[in-house]
Design a protein around this motif. Structure first.
Motif, short mmCIF file in Angstrom:
data_model
loop_
_atom_site.label_atom_id
_atom_site.label_comp_id
_atom_site.label_asym_id
_atom_site.label_seq_id
_atom_site.Cartn_x
_atom_site.Cartn_y
_atom_site.Cartn_z
N ALA A 183 28.32 -1.74 78.59
CA ALA A 183 29.43 -0.84 78.91
C ALA A 183 28.93 0.56 79.24
N PRO B 13 27.12 -1.07 72.59
CA PRO B 13 27.59 -1.65 73.87
C PRO B 13 26.75 -1.19 75.06
N LYS C 59 24.60 -3.51 67.14
CA LYS C 59 24.87 -4.04 68.49
C LYS C 59 25.64 -3.04 69.38
N SER D 148 17.67 -1.90 75.41
CA SER D 148 18.38 -3.16 75.21
C SER D 148 17.56 -4.40 75.52
#
Length: 341
Positions: free
Chosen positions: A204, A201, A199, A57
């Motif tokens: 999360a 998560p 995208k 990320s």
């Protein structure tokens, strides 16, 4: 805001409360040797997953534009990884004279040793309209730097558990932190377009894995009848944490807004959040590795578990005030620049 919307927004904080409650009700499930096998699933799989996710990320390819602002980066990293832990260490010399639980005080020291967070400082900087590129750079660079610096700071200020030798700690850090992070970054190079389009998560996913780590940590605590936490110590730690955050945010504001500092108002916003925020996502797994075998590991973790929501809460409350100040400062600068010399 409706109840459901509030739950969705604060689900991670609610999750922390739920997993600690679950650990209290059934500690045998998550202890070493129990059904979850945390010595494998948490120590290796969960920690590696968090750092692979971080590597996947982190948008390191977008950091070139912020790279040259060396003075700002030096200020943030020096404040958070040098001044912060030393200041906490000096504060603890005074607090050690009080009746506050000694393991919670050790936990405060671990907070000081943590690197900047991957996301919260960036989110708040963006909300204010500050230097987002600088916030992204310092969050990413601090995460990489923290892999080496944070374990060293923990060992310098607190020592490690006697059951885990120094060499073993760093070999485990390398295999469960450095390698997954690098693999994640390599994968990102090939999957960049897909990641930007879909995208996933990331936040999360890391938070869910983090809840598993917190659960097993507290299972160890509640399965040990000799460990007790008095409520007065806990309340005092909450007060101290908010006091530290407010004091350090004010200090970074005063230092970064001096005429001689050379920082813009947008730079100061990034500095305020990046220099005072600490990473729970990177911190809890590192504590799990460095203090493996500590019976008081969960008590040491408590201040960091409090610091994380506290920094988001305090930052969110201050966003409108800081935004108003920044806009006023930028308008004043424009007026000054328009005036004839």
């Amino acid at each position: 805001m409706g109840l459901l919307a509030r739950v969705r927004k604060e689900w991670f904080i609610i999750g922390i409360v739920l997993v600690i409650s679950a650990a209290k009700l059934a500690p045998s499930v998550g202890v070493k040797g129990g059904p979850l096998r945390p010595e494998i699933t948490i120590t290796y799989v969960a920690v590696s997953t968090i750092f692979f996710n971080s590597g996947l990320s982190l948008r390191t390819e977008e950091l070139a534009s912020a790279l040259m602002h060396v003075k700002l980066h030096l200020f943030v990293q020096t404040f958070t990884l040098v001044f912060f832990p030393v200041a906490i260490w000096l504060l603890l010399k005074v607090l050690a004279l009080t009746a506050i639980n000694e393991w919670l005080l050790k936990g405060l020291q671990t907070v000081g040793c943590m690197p900047p967070p991957v996301s919260s400082a960036v989110i708040l900087t963006k909300a204010v309209g500050g230097n987002e590129a600088a916030a992204i750079f310092n969050s990413a660079f601090g995460s990489f730097l923290g892999i080496v610096v944070t374990p060293l700071l923990l060992l310098v200020f607190l020592g490690s558990s006697s059951s885990v030798p120094f060499s073993s700690i760093f070999s485990q850090l390398f295999m469960t932190v450095v390698v997954p992070l690098i693999v994640g970054q390599v994968c990102r190079r090939f999957l960049r377009d897909w990641l930007e389009r879909r995208k996933p998560p990331f936040g999360a996913i890391s938070s869910l894995v983090l809840l598993m780590i917190i659960y097993t940590t507290f299972c160890d605590t509640f399965s040990n009848p000799d460990i007790e936490l008095d409520h007065l110590s806990l309340l005092l730690i909450v007060f101290i944490i908010f006091s530290i955050q407010i004091t350090f945010m004010l200090l970074t504001f005063l230092l970064s807004t001096r005429a001689s500092s050379g920082f813009s108002a947008a730079d100061s916003v990034a500095i305020i959040f990046c220099a005072t925020h600490k990473s729970l996502t990177l911190g809890i797994p590192m504590l799990k590795i460095v203090f493996e075998g500590y019976e008081h590991l969960s008590l040491i973790s408590v201040p960091l578990l409090i610091y994380h929501p506290a920094q988001i809460l305090l930052g969110s409350i201050l966003v409108p005030t800081i935004k108003t100040w920044m806009n006023t400062a930028q308008k004043a600068l424009k007026v000054t620049n328009l005036q004839p010399v």
